[in-house]
Design an enzyme around this catalytic site. Structure first.
Site, PDB file in Angstrom:
ATOM      1  N   HIS A   1     -14.357  11.810 -18.688  1.00  0.00           N
ATOM      2  CA  HIS A   1     -15.390  12.826 -18.468  1.00  0.00           C
ATOM      3  C   HIS A   1     -15.846  12.739 -17.023  1.00  0.00           C
ATOM      4  CE1 HIS A   1     -16.977   9.149 -20.288  1.00  0.00           C
ATOM      5  NE2 HIS A   1     -17.993   9.253 -19.444  1.00  0.00           N
TER       6      HIS A   1
ATOM      7  N   ASP B   1     -25.389  16.090 -20.895  1.00  0.00           N
ATOM      8  CA  ASP B   1     -25.442  14.693 -21.307  1.00  0.00           C
ATOM      9  C   ASP B   1     -26.677  14.479 -22.184  1.00  0.00           C
ATOM     10  OD1 ASP B   1     -24.119  11.855 -19.959  1.00  0.00           O
ATOM     11  OD2 ASP B   1     -25.981  11.696 -21.116  1.00  0.00           O
TER      12      ASP B   1
ATOM     13  N   ASN C   1     -16.358   7.359 -14.379  1.00  0.00           N
ATOM     14  CA  ASN C   1     -16.471   5.909 -14.545  1.00  0.00           C
ATOM     15  C   ASN C   1     -15.230   5.421 -15.273  1.00  0.00           C
ATOM     16  OD1 ASN C   1     -19.060   5.615 -13.391  1.00  0.00           O
ATOM     17  ND2 ASN C   1     -20.016   6.315 -15.292  1.00  0.00           N
TER      18      ASN C   1
HETATM   19  P1  5GP Z   1     -19.926   6.837 -19.360  1.00  0.00           P
HETATM   20  O1  5GP Z   1     -20.973   5.747 -19.355  1.00  0.00           O
HETATM   21  O2  5GP Z   1     -18.810   6.558 -20.347  1.00  0.00           O
HETATM   22  O3  5GP Z   1     -19.419   7.194 -17.993  1.00  0.00           O
HETATM   23  O4  5GP Z   1     -20.669   8.135 -19.853  1.00  0.00           O
HETATM   24  C1  5GP Z   1     -20.841   8.468 -21.187  1.00  0.00           C
HETATM   25  C2  5GP Z   1     -21.958   9.466 -21.237  1.00  0.00           C
HETATM   26  O5  5GP Z   1     -21.938  10.097 -22.500  1.00  0.00           O
HETATM   27  C3  5GP Z   1     -23.346   8.840 -21.073  1.00  0.00           C
HETATM   28  O6  5GP Z   1     -23.977   9.400 -19.930  1.00  0.00           O
HETATM   29  C4  5GP Z   1     -24.050   9.179 -22.376  1.00  0.00           C
HETATM   30  O7  5GP Z   1     -25.405   9.497 -22.201  1.00  0.00           O
HETATM   31  C5  5GP Z   1     -23.252  10.360 -22.890  1.00  0.00           C
HETATM   32  N1  5GP Z   1     -23.249  10.495 -24.339  1.00  0.00           N
HETATM   33  C6  5GP Z   1     -23.046   9.500 -25.247  1.00  0.00           C
HETATM   34  N2  5GP Z   1     -23.084   9.990 -26.502  1.00  0.00           N
HETATM   35  C7  5GP Z   1     -23.291  11.330 -26.384  1.00  0.00           C
HETATM   36  C8  5GP Z   1     -23.417  12.396 -27.345  1.00  0.00           C
HETATM   37  O8  5GP Z   1     -23.328  12.211 -28.559  1.00  0.00           O
HETATM   38  N3  5GP Z   1     -23.632  13.640 -26.843  1.00  0.00           N
HETATM   39  C9  5GP Z   1     -23.729  13.885 -25.506  1.00  0.00           C
HETATM   40  N4  5GP Z   1     -23.960  15.158 -25.138  1.00  0.00           N
HETATM   41  N5  5GP Z   1     -23.613  12.923 -24.575  1.00  0.00           N
HETATM   42  C10 5GP Z   1     -23.399  11.655 -25.007  1.00  0.00           C
END
Ligand code: 5GP
Ligand code: ZN
Length: 115
Positions: free
Chosen positions: A101, A31, A88
């Protein structure tokens, strides 16, 4: 693959990421904004927007995501102390990327219930 999906672009390697594990079905990468010493995202290589879109045809794929989390926890060595896996879904859970994810979080004591 869905155009303008960040994680589809990561699967296609159009956006770079620190890939930890990959097989025919799933990819795992660090992440970008880690919430614990270990914070890995495990994603299917096909586009699925949210958990609401899961049906029986995805059963094997979901098994692959969960198995990858177990394999990685053992590989990293957090399996004894413990770890958390989280999907989530939509706004109340704080989903920000609409390609499912599985978060794998470890390396510190994780609060329960989560915030
Ligand atoms: P969500 O909030 O949708 O459950 O999680 C999305 C996750 O994707 C977040 O923890 C965020 O930090 C991660 N994330 C967002 N953009 C990127 C990216 O460009 N690269 C990586 N490796 N992680 C990302
Ligand atoms: Zn996608």
């Amino acid at each position: 693959m869905k155009q303008d999906c960040l994680f589809c672009k990561i699967v296609l390697k159009e956006v770079s990421s620190k890939i930890i594990y990959e097989n025919k079905y799933v990819m795992a990468f660090n992440d970008i904004n880690p919430q614990a010493p270990t914070h890995i995202l495990i994603i299917p290589k096909i586009h699925i927007s949210t958990l609401n879109d899961i049906n029986k045809s995805h059963n094997q794929l979901i098994g692959e995501l969960v198995e990858a989390s177990s394999l990685l926890a053992k590989k990293i060595g957090v399996h004894h102390d413990g770890y958390r896996t989280v999907f989530n879904c939509n706004k109340d859970a704080g989903q920000t990327v609409f390609h499912i994810h599985l978060h794998l979080l470890a390396g510190r004591k994780l609060n329960w219930p989560p915030g």
